[in-house]
Design an enzyme around this catalytic site. Structure first.
Site, PDB file in Angstrom:
ATOM      1  N   GLU A  60     -20.905  -8.021  40.744  1.00 40.12           N
ATOM      2  CA  GLU A  60     -20.464  -9.371  40.341  1.00 40.12           C
ATOM      3  C   GLU A  60     -19.770 -10.188  41.587  1.00 40.12           C
ATOM      4  O   GLU A  60     -19.871 -11.441  41.174  1.00 40.12           O
ATOM      5  CB  GLU A  60     -19.626  -9.260  39.235  1.00 40.12           C
ATOM      6  CG  GLU A  60     -18.210  -8.670  39.236  1.00 40.12           C
ATOM      7  CD  GLU A  60     -17.412  -8.686  38.032  1.00 40.12           C
ATOM      8  OE1 GLU A  60     -17.983  -8.234  36.771  1.00 40.12           O
ATOM      9  OE2 GLU A  60     -16.286  -9.003  38.103  1.00 40.12           O
ATOM     10  N   HIS A 109     -17.531 -12.161  33.253  1.00 37.82           N
ATOM     11  CA  HIS A 109     -16.079 -11.824  33.563  1.00 37.82           C
ATOM     12  C   HIS A 109     -14.928 -12.944  32.741  1.00 37.82           C
ATOM     13  O   HIS A 109     -13.959 -13.235  33.411  1.00 37.82           O
ATOM     14  CB  HIS A 109     -15.386 -11.350  34.935  1.00 37.82           C
ATOM     15  CG  HIS A 109     -14.748 -10.332  35.026  1.00 37.82           C
ATOM     16  ND1 HIS A 109     -14.713  -9.335  35.737  1.00 37.82           N
ATOM     17  CD2 HIS A 109     -13.651 -10.097  34.287  1.00 37.82           C
ATOM     18  CE1 HIS A 109     -13.737  -8.533  35.709  1.00 37.82           C
ATOM     19  NE2 HIS A 109     -12.804  -8.988  34.680  1.00 37.82           N
ATOM     20  N   ASP A 167     -19.588  -8.321  30.063  1.00 34.30           N
ATOM     21  CA  ASP A 167     -18.889  -9.232  30.630  1.00 34.30           C
ATOM     22  C   ASP A 167     -18.573  -9.031  32.139  1.00 34.30           C
ATOM     23  O   ASP A 167     -18.108  -9.742  32.921  1.00 34.30           O
ATOM     24  CB  ASP A 167     -17.553  -9.223  29.843  1.00 34.30           C
ATOM     25  CG  ASP A 167     -16.649 -10.115  30.639  1.00 34.30           C
ATOM     26  OD1 ASP A 167     -17.189 -11.492  30.327  1.00 34.30           O
ATOM     27  OD2 ASP A 167     -15.425 -10.222  30.921  1.00 34.30           O
ATOM     28  N   ARG A 226     -15.755  -2.584  33.494  1.00 28.79           N
ATOM     29  CA  ARG A 226     -16.004  -2.626  34.893  1.00 28.79           C
ATOM     30  C   ARG A 226     -17.426  -2.319  35.050  1.00 28.79           C
ATOM     31  O   ARG A 226     -17.719  -1.493  34.447  1.00 28.79           O
ATOM     32  CB  ARG A 226     -15.147  -1.794  35.835  1.00 28.79           C
ATOM     33  CG  ARG A 226     -13.936  -2.148  35.831  1.00 28.79           C
ATOM     34  CD  ARG A 226     -13.667  -3.646  36.773  1.00 28.79           C
ATOM     35  NE  ARG A 226     -12.364  -4.335  36.952  1.00 28.79           N
ATOM     36  CZ  ARG A 226     -11.641  -4.581  36.155  1.00 28.79           C
ATOM     37  NH1 ARG A 226     -12.166  -4.995  35.061  1.00 28.79           N
ATOM     38  NH2 ARG A 226     -10.206  -5.247  36.460  1.00 28.79           N
TER      39      ARG A 226
HETATM   40  P1  NAI Z   1      -5.398   1.202  29.385  1.00 33.89           P
HETATM   41  O1  NAI Z   1      -5.078   1.826  30.659  1.00 33.89           O
HETATM   42  O2  NAI Z   1      -4.329   1.049  28.269  1.00 33.89           O
HETATM   43  O3  NAI Z   1      -6.503   2.278  28.640  1.00 33.89           O
HETATM   44  C1  NAI Z   1      -7.586   2.691  29.454  1.00 33.89           C
HETATM   45  C2  NAI Z   1      -7.981   4.277  28.917  1.00 33.89           C
HETATM   46  O4  NAI Z   1      -8.811   4.781  29.425  1.00 33.89           O
HETATM   47  C3  NAI Z   1      -6.478   5.250  28.717  1.00 33.89           C
HETATM   48  O5  NAI Z   1      -6.297   5.795  27.594  1.00 33.89           O
HETATM   49  C4  NAI Z   1      -7.147   6.459  29.613  1.00 33.89           C
HETATM   50  O6  NAI Z   1      -6.819   7.653  29.516  1.00 33.89           O
HETATM   51  C5  NAI Z   1      -8.745   6.242  29.606  1.00 33.89           C
HETATM   52  N1  NAI Z   1      -9.363   6.956  30.401  1.00 33.89           N
HETATM   53  C6  NAI Z   1      -9.179   6.950  31.611  1.00 33.89           C
HETATM   54  N2  NAI Z   1     -10.278   7.741  32.489  1.00 33.89           N
HETATM   55  C7  NAI Z   1     -10.705   8.063  31.361  1.00 33.89           C
HETATM   56  C8  NAI Z   1     -11.919   8.884  31.372  1.00 33.89           C
HETATM   57  N3  NAI Z   1     -12.656   9.271  32.455  1.00 33.89           N
HETATM   58  N4  NAI Z   1     -12.723   8.997  30.222  1.00 33.89           N
HETATM   59  C9  NAI Z   1     -12.452   8.475  28.978  1.00 33.89           C
HETATM   60  N5  NAI Z   1     -11.054   7.695  29.145  1.00 33.89           N
HETATM   61  C10 NAI Z   1     -10.368   7.421  30.415  1.00 33.89           C
HETATM   62  O7  NAI Z   1      -6.093  -0.136  30.028  1.00 33.89           O
HETATM   63  P2  NAI Z   1      -6.856  -1.120  29.120  1.00 33.89           P
HETATM   64  O8  NAI Z   1      -5.729  -2.276  29.043  1.00 33.89           O
HETATM   65  O9  NAI Z   1      -7.277  -0.959  27.796  1.00 33.89           O
HETATM   66  O10 NAI Z   1      -7.982  -1.568  29.818  1.00 33.89           O
HETATM   67  C11 NAI Z   1      -9.259  -0.952  29.851  1.00 33.89           C
HETATM   68  C12 NAI Z   1     -10.154  -1.354  30.907  1.00 33.89           C
HETATM   69  O11 NAI Z   1     -10.464  -2.858  30.545  1.00 33.89           O
HETATM   70  C13 NAI Z   1      -9.563  -1.748  32.234  1.00 33.89           C
HETATM   71  O12 NAI Z   1      -9.570  -0.457  33.069  1.00 33.89           O
HETATM   72  C14 NAI Z   1     -10.395  -2.702  33.025  1.00 33.89           C
HETATM   73  O13 NAI Z   1     -11.244  -2.090  33.824  1.00 33.89           O
HETATM   74  C15 NAI Z   1     -10.857  -3.668  31.786  1.00 33.89           C
HETATM   75  N6  NAI Z   1     -10.525  -4.892  31.800  1.00 33.89           N
HETATM   76  C16 NAI Z   1     -11.352  -5.932  31.487  1.00 33.89           C
HETATM   77  C17 NAI Z   1     -10.902  -7.268  31.634  1.00 33.89           C
HETATM   78  C18 NAI Z   1     -12.123  -8.338  31.567  1.00 33.89           C
HETATM   79  O14 NAI Z   1     -11.713  -9.554  31.577  1.00 33.89           O
HETATM   80  N7  NAI Z   1     -13.308  -7.828  31.348  1.00 33.89           N
HETATM   81  C19 NAI Z   1      -9.735  -7.687  31.448  1.00 33.89           C
HETATM   82  C20 NAI Z   1      -8.639  -6.450  31.564  1.00 33.89           C
HETATM   83  C21 NAI Z   1      -9.297  -5.220  31.635  1.00 33.89           C
END
Ligand code: NAI
Length: 329
Positions: A263, A295, A258, A234
């Site tokens: 954005e 994105h 990305d 993000r």
């Molecule tokens: P997920 O929920 O499986 O993993 C996120 C991880 O971040 C978790 O292990 C969590 O404990 C950790 N986390 C939370 N707060 C934290 C902090 N303060 N410091 C360090 N780690 C922390 O989510 P996933 O599926 O891996 O997605 C990650 C991010 O990718 C999403 O939140 C979303 O913003 C982004 N995303 C971007 C996309 C795009 O098209 N560019 C598409 C899908 C997701």
């Protein structure tokens, strides 16, 4: 069930219409974003389906309640754009698609890294012009480099496996700990250690008040000179102005993003006939060691199919008063 889609593009129609054959919901697709001015368009629909740059704040949720909306179905994983307290207050339930293809995002992070490193975008244009000179195209071996991953959830862990396949040493930071991390071969580090030691840092944590501007002037000062920063999570994770300063001093040697904090006014639209008004974004575009995509990390056919399927399953569960496994609470 009548569903109204905001911010819908032709590809959303295609994938949702195909998946909806088996559900038979009545669907309306609108191109406009959801915001306080457009919330009124939801009248007569029980379900509103939104994407990452729709505004789902208190004012909008209150307005949706008055239009008779009962469910907000996010067709994405992140929900930083939604006021969850307003949902509770107005009794509107909120569902999302927690995972549709973590591979799509992890692999796009790799695409950014490899392109920035080996400059294939520049080489492509040169060769088309009959210019086969190599000056300015030198890269480095990924093998043996230290890659720091912040956030080791679904996407972070897949990125780690890919980087390990390249022969990189992976350092990781996550605020939680779980068995998958322990089994992953990632060396856990403090944030400071990760900043200090990584040749490449890739962000895979959600945007929360805690992670807002995680990459700022202070954290950048701790990084290796000339490091590569990748953000497919993000935009708000990065203080863009601090990153621009660091690109100018060459403290940051490469930037691949990305996502961008502002954005919502740019991405997903064809603005090629307009003047970009965002000076910070325009400055980013001026660096030849900055690679920006709009994105699109999620945007694979596999992911789109899963997004449509899981979103409609979420809505179906709500319609049938079944438990909402993907509810955001
Ligand atoms: P997920 O929920 O499986 O993993 C996120 C991880 O971040 C978790 O292990 C969590 O404990 C950790 N986390 C939370 N707060 C934290 C902090 N303060 N410091 C360090 N780690 C922390 O989510 P996933 O599926 O891996 O997605 C990650 C991010 O990718 C999403 O939140 C979303 O913003 C982004 N995303 C971007 C996309 C795009 O098209 N560019 C598409 C899908 C997701």
């Amino acid at each position: 069930m009548k569903i109204i889609f905001f911010s819908a593009k032709s590809y959303d129609r295609d994938f949702f219409n195909a998946s909806n054959v088996k559900f038979g919901f009545t669907v309306t697709f609108l191109e406009v974003h959801l915001n306080p001015a457009t919330a009124v368009l939801a009248r007569g629909h029980e379900v509103v389906c939104v994407f990452v740059n729709d505004v789902v704040n208190w004012e909008v949720i209150e307005a949706l309640k008055h239009q008779g909306v009962k469910l907000i179905a996010l067709r994405c994983a992140g929900y930083n754009n939604v006021d969850l307290d307003a949902g509770k207050k107005y009794g509107i339930r909120i569902v999302r698609v927690p995972a549709y293809s973590p591979y799509s995002v992890a692999e796009h992070s790799l695409a950014l890294m490899l392109t920035l490193n080996r400059k294939t975008h520049r080489a492509y244009n040169r060769v088309k012009e009959g210019n086969f000179a190599l000056n300015g195209l030198m890269g480095f071996d990924l093998h043996g480099k230290i890659v720091g991953l912040i956030g080791l959830g679904k996407i972070g862990l897949i990125t780690a496996r890919i980087m390990q396949g390249f022969g990189c040493r992976v350092l990781g930071f996550d605020k939680a700990t779980f068995p998958e991390i322990e089994a992953s071969g990632i060396t856990m580090a403090t944030l400071d250690q990760l900043f200090q030691q990584s040749d490449i840092i890739s962000l895979h944590c959600p945007l929360t008040p805690e992670t807002y501007h995680l990459i700022d002037a202070d954290s950048i000062a701790k990084m290796k000179k000339g490091m590569m920063l990748i953000n497919t999570s993000r935009g708000g994770l990065i203080d863009t102005r601090a990153v621009i300063d660091a690109l100018k001093t060459e403290q940051i040697g490469y930037l691949g993003i990305d996502v961008y904090e502002e954005e919502a006014d740019l991405f997903f639209e064809d603005l090629s006939h307009k003047v970009i008004q965002d000076d910070v974004f325009a400055r980013l575009l001026s660096f030849n060691n900055v690679l920006i995509t709009g994105h699109q990390a999620f945007f694979t056919s596999n992911a789109m199919q899963n997004i449509a399927e899981i979103t409609l399953q979420n809505i179906n569960a709500f319609d049938r008063r079944q438990p909402l496994d993907n509810e955001v609470l």
